[in-house]
Design a protein around this motif. Structure first.
Motif, PDB file in Angstrom:
ATOM      1  N   VAL A 192      39.454  43.550  33.876  1.00  0.00           N
ATOM      2  CA  VAL A 192      40.029  44.157  35.071  1.00  0.00           C
ATOM      3  C   VAL A 192      41.515  44.336  34.792  1.00  0.00           C
TER       4      VAL A 192
ATOM      5  N   SER B  59      47.341  46.989  42.156  1.00  0.00           N
ATOM      6  CA  SER B  59      45.921  46.922  42.496  1.00  0.00           C
ATOM      7  C   SER B  59      45.137  46.391  41.305  1.00  0.00           C
TER       8      SER B  59
ATOM      9  N   LYS C 179      41.939  47.026  38.972  1.00  0.00           N
ATOM     10  CA  LYS C 179      41.143  48.193  38.575  1.00  0.00           C
ATOM     11  C   LYS C 179      40.098  47.798  37.554  1.00  0.00           C
ATOM     12  N   PRO C 180      38.822  47.838  37.907  1.00  0.00           N
ATOM     13  CA  PRO C 180      38.284  48.202  39.213  1.00  0.00           C
ATOM     14  C   PRO C 180      38.455  47.062  40.211  1.00  0.00           C
TER      15      PRO C 180
ATOM     16  N   SER D 169      36.234  46.105  42.340  1.00  0.00           N
ATOM     17  CA  SER D 169      34.971  45.380  42.495  1.00  0.00           C
ATOM     18  C   SER D 169      34.142  45.558  41.227  1.00  0.00           C
ATOM     19  N   ILE D 170      33.651  44.437  40.702  1.00  0.00           N
ATOM     20  CA  ILE D 170      32.799  44.507  39.521  1.00  0.00           C
ATOM     21  C   ILE D 170      31.580  43.607  39.719  1.00  0.00           C
TER      22      ILE D 170
ATOM     23  N   GLY E  51      40.298  41.960  45.326  1.00  0.00           N
ATOM     24  CA  GLY E  51      39.229  42.304  44.405  1.00  0.00           C
ATOM     25  C   GLY E  51      38.012  41.450  44.662  1.00  0.00           C
TER      26      GLY E  51
END
Length: 117
Positions: free
Chosen positions: A39, A45, A47-48, A50-51, A111
């Motif tokens: 991430v 932020s 990125k992503p 949400s995983i 996240g």
């Protein structure tokens, strides 16, 4: 007149063919064999944001912003402490569940890691 129509037809075909091109999908990592995930921390932020990972996966957060950030779970399970630019921090998820996290200095940065079997 026919030359004009031929040119317009060619341009039309090129435009619409170009718009319909497929983007290659990276299939080099099979989800069933996944043991690592990354991430990025950039532009204030995750990125992503949400995983989803398999149980036993190590997630590495790579810090790209010029200010320091944290990766801190909402339930106190993990906390990276402040991470400087170009440094990383990782955590291995050995339990199934949904793990929400945020940045202590920038609590709007959020996240989620979903861990599945």
């Amino acid at each position: 007149m026919y030359k004009y129509l031929a040119v317009v037809s060619i341009i039309f075909a090129v435009i619409f063919t170009g718009c319909q091109m497929e983007t290659p999908v990276d299939t080099s990592t099979n989800f069933e064999e996944q043991t690592e995930a990354t991430v990025l921390i950039e532009d204030f932020s995750y990125k992503p944001a949400s995983i989803t990972v398999k149980i036993g996966t190590t997630v590495t957060w790579v810090q790209k912003d010029s200010v320091r950030h944290t990766v801190t779970s909402n339930d106190g399970i993990f906390d990276s402490g402040l991470i400087s630019k170009e440094f990383s921090w990782n955590y291995t998820f050995n339990e199934v569940g949904v793990f929400d996290y945020y940045c202590i200095p920038h609590p709007y940065m959020k996240g989620t890691v979903e861990v599945v079997e």
